[in-house]
Scaffold this motif. Structure first.
Motif, PDB file in Angstrom:
ATOM      1  N   LEU A  34      14.494   5.368   4.144  1.00 18.78           N
ATOM      2  CA  LEU A  34      14.910   5.210   2.748  1.00 18.78           C
ATOM      3  C   LEU A  34      14.757   3.760   2.306  1.00 18.78           C
ATOM      4  N   LYS A  35      15.144   2.849   3.201  1.00 19.34           N
ATOM      5  CA  LYS A  35      15.076   1.431   2.871  1.00 19.34           C
ATOM      6  C   LYS A  35      13.622   1.047   2.660  1.00 19.34           C
ATOM      7  N   ASP A  36      12.750   1.543   3.567  1.00 16.19           N
ATOM      8  CA  ASP A  36      11.329   1.234   3.421  1.00 16.19           C
ATOM      9  C   ASP A  36      10.811   1.710   2.077  1.00 16.19           C
ATOM     10  N   ARG A  37      11.230   2.961   1.785  1.00 18.19           N
ATOM     11  CA  ARG A  37      10.715   3.526   0.545  1.00 18.19           C
ATOM     12  C   ARG A  37      11.200   2.723  -0.664  1.00 18.19           C
ATOM     13  N   TYR A  38      12.481   2.356  -0.577  1.00 16.47           N
ATOM     14  CA  TYR A  38      13.064   1.590  -1.663  1.00 16.47           C
ATOM     15  C   TYR A  38      12.351   0.264  -1.824  1.00 16.47           C
ATOM     16  N   GLU A  39      12.093  -0.371  -0.660  1.00 12.81           N
ATOM     17  CA  GLU A  39      11.417  -1.670  -0.720  1.00 12.81           C
ATOM     18  C   GLU A  39      10.011  -1.523  -1.284  1.00 12.81           C
ATOM     19  N   ALA A  40       9.362  -0.439  -0.835  1.00 21.29           N
ATOM     20  CA  ALA A  40       8.006  -0.192  -1.345  1.00 21.29           C
ATOM     21  C   ALA A  40       8.047   0.002  -2.861  1.00 21.29           C
ATOM     22  N   LEU A  41       9.069   0.755  -3.283  1.00 25.17           N
ATOM     23  CA  LEU A  41       9.228   1.027  -4.706  1.00 25.17           C
ATOM     24  C   LEU A  41       9.445  -0.267  -5.466  1.00 25.17           C
ATOM     25  N   LEU A  42      10.298  -1.100  -4.860  1.00 21.99           N
ATOM     26  CA  LEU A  42      10.623  -2.373  -5.496  1.00 21.99           C
ATOM     27  C   LEU A  42       9.369  -3.220  -5.620  1.00 21.99           C
ATOM     28  N   ALA A  43       8.613  -3.301  -4.519  1.00 20.68           N
ATOM     29  CA  ALA A  43       7.391  -4.094  -4.522  1.00 20.68           C
ATOM     30  C   ALA A  43       6.422  -3.546  -5.560  1.00 20.68           C
ATOM     31  N   ASN A  44       6.369  -2.224  -5.629  1.00 23.25           N
ATOM     32  CA  ASN A  44       5.503  -1.561  -6.596  1.00 23.25           C
ATOM     33  C   ASN A  44       5.899  -1.956  -8.011  1.00 23.25           C
ATOM     34  N   ALA A  45       7.225  -1.916  -8.241  1.00 19.49           N
ATOM     35  CA  ALA A  45       7.713  -2.226  -9.578  1.00 19.49           C
ATOM     36  C   ALA A  45       7.368  -3.668  -9.926  1.00 19.49           C
ATOM     37  N   GLU A  46       7.523  -4.539  -8.926  1.00 16.82           N
ATOM     38  CA  GLU A  46       7.184  -5.943  -9.197  1.00 16.82           C
ATOM     39  C   GLU A  46       5.716  -6.070  -9.547  1.00 16.82           C
ATOM     40  N   ASN A  47       4.908  -5.388  -8.748  1.00 13.01           N
ATOM     41  CA  ASN A  47       3.466  -5.404  -9.016  1.00 13.01           C
ATOM     42  C   ASN A  47       3.188  -4.913 -10.425  1.00 13.01           C
ATOM     43  N   GLU A  48       3.875  -3.824 -10.750  1.00 14.63           N
ATOM     44  CA  GLU A  48       3.600  -3.203 -12.048  1.00 14.63           C
ATOM     45  C   GLU A  48       3.991  -4.141 -13.177  1.00 14.63           C
ATOM     46  N   ALA A  49       5.183  -4.772 -12.969  1.00 17.20           N
ATOM     47  CA  ALA A  49       5.655  -5.689 -14.006  1.00 17.20           C
ATOM     48  C   ALA A  49       4.643  -6.811 -14.196  1.00 17.20           C
TER      49      ALA A  49
END
Lengths: 163, 74, 247
Positions: free
Chosen positions: A58-73
């Motif tokens: 879950l943490k990995d996924r969350y981190e991936a999501l976070l990184a993704n969001a940063e990328n997207e932003a």
């Protein structure tokens, strides 16, 4: 003292009975209990391990999501910047084009006005010349062909000068 | 010498087998100490061998004791 | 026996009287007269003690052990590990047998120390005598052990392997190999019997010589240490014999 008696056989029977009962009451029971506990402990350890694995995932996924969001932003900002810059360039170019057009039109207009003014001036000059000539000649040269003649003369002179 | 006094004497002589057992156990324990001093990590194995050796050495004394008891309490 | 009679006896007579195995009662069954000796009665008492203690100890076992349960678990685990360590392949199957023999022998050897002390010359109401002073008891244990050895050998080596082991490593070893199966139980039985009886006689002598201070001190060795040691030796030798048979 070393007399062989029936005690020998009774003791053998006693030993078998004791073995049978103690195996049931003590050895097997404790052994199975220990087995059960080790199984339970192992199961709990496995549960804990799987829970930890799930938490990690879950943490990995969350981190991936976070990184993704940063990328997207970042991407969005960059895209906006790009688009803004493109818009800016487009607007500037448009404005320049518009300004060009206005200037060209103004220039055209100006040159047209100039030409017209010159033509008017030429006509005026011809008329003035005719009037002056008539006044000088003391007669009215008010005829139309005279005026046309004069104008043709001036035009010729002008075109000769303009060349 | 009548039979009972001979039996008592015999009992005393039979129990002399304890000398051999004592010497044997002494040798066994001494060698075990040497072995443990040389290899302290294998102490558990030596202890088992020591118990067997001491028991085997002791059994001669026990046989003598039994014989003497037989003679004493006929 | 009364104090007066006891006083008139010599030390030798007293010892003879103490170590004698007496018939408590006789059962008439199957057309036989089965004489129940006092050692058999003591065996039953020891069995009852062991069974009661085990049942009480294992009745309510908790997943998180208390102190007593931890000790029980440690002991049982030790017996299983001991059997597995010494009898490699099928060790766990023999753990119950070896542990039972060990528990019985320890209890039987140590229980005489719990004779209620009359003290100051008073005669105690009853005396607990070591039941291993009867050669029949120790011989029965040795016989069961050697039969276990033979049965394990036949079971794990086959009948052919069992008979072949008598001519190994060389054919002329045959008489010695056969004698081994007679000597081993004899030495097992006599060792236990001789040690416990010898210790008991020495205790009686010590009590006769100096009945006041010395007996508890000497008894510490002869009742507790020697009894425990002999139980360990008997169990250990049984383990070694079984291990050798099925190796």
């Amino acid at each position: 003292m070393l007399r062989f008696t029936v005690t020998f056989f009774i003791t053998i029977a006693n030993l078998f009975v004791l073995y049978w009962i103690l195996r049931k009451v003590l050895w097997d029971r404790v052994a199975s209990f220990l087995d059960e506990r080790s199984r339970k402990v192992r199961g709990e350890l496995e549960d804990a391990a799987s829970a930890k694995a799930r938490a990690d995932e879950l943490k990995d996924r969350y981190e991936a999501l976070l990184a993704n969001a940063e990328n997207e932003a970042e991407w969005v900002v960059k895209d906006a910047e790009d688009r803004g810059r493109a818009e800016y360039r487009r607007i500037v170019a448009e404005a320049e084009a518009q300004a060009d057009g206005i200037r060209r039109r103004a220039e055209e207009r100006a040159s047209f006005e100039l030409r017209r003014a010159r033509e008017e001036l030429a006509g005026e000059v011809a008329r003035l010349a005719v009037a002056a000539a008539a006044r000088i000649a003391g007669r009215s040269l008010g005829g139309a062909d005279d005026a046309a003649e004069a104008e043709a003369f001036i035009r010729a002179a002008e075109s000769g000068r303009g060349r | 010498m009548d039979v009972s006094s001979a039996a008592l004497l015999g009992a005393g002589i039979a129990v002399l087998s304890g000398i051999g057992a004592g010497v044997g156990i002494g040798i066994v324990s001494g060698k075990t100490v040497e072995a443990i001093a040389r290899q302290p990590e294998a102490q558990g194995k030596f202890t088992g061998i020591f118990i067997i050796g001491a028991a085997l050495a002791e059994s001669t004394a026990i046989y003598g004791l039994v014989v003497s008891l037989l003679l004493l309490f006929r | 026996m009364s104090e007066a009679v006891r006083e008139t006896m010599t030390v030798s007579e007293r010892i003879t009287e103490s170590i004698a195995v007496k018939t408590v009662f006789t059962i008439h069954a199957f057309g036989l007269e089965i004489a129940i000796s006092d050692t058999v009665v003591m065996t039953w008492i020891v069995m009852a003690i062991l069974i009661a203690l085990s049942a009480a100890a294992t009745r309510r076992m908790k997943m998180v052990p208390g102190r007593g349960q931890a000790a029980l678990e440690a002991f049982v685990t030790f017996v299983y590990d001991f059997a597995e360590e010494n009898i490699h392949h099928h060790g766990r199957k023999y753990a119950a047998f070896l542990g039972t023999v060990f528990l019985f022998l320890v209890t039987a050897n140590v229980i005489p120390a719990f004779t209620p002390d009359g003290g100051f010359g008073f005669e105690p109401h009853f005396t607990i005598k070591p039941l291993t002073r009867d050669i029949n008891v120790t011989a029965a244990f040795a016989a069961v052990t050697i039969v276990t050895v033979l049965v394990s050998k036949i079971r794990y080596k086959g009948v052919g392997g069992f008979f072949r082991s008598f001519v190994q490593p060389m054919p002329f070893m045959l008489p010695f190999n056969i004698m081994e199966y007679a000597i081993r139980p004899t030495s097992l039985a006599l060792r236990l019997f001789g040690n416990m009886l010898g210790g008991y006689i020495i205790m009686l002598l010590v009590e006769a010589v100096m009945p006041l201070v010395l007996p508890p001190v000497v008894g510490l060795y002869f009742d507790f240490f020697d009894g425990l040691l002999q139980a360990v030796v008997f169990t250990y030798l049984s383990t070694v014999f079984i291990a050798e048979a099925i190796e």
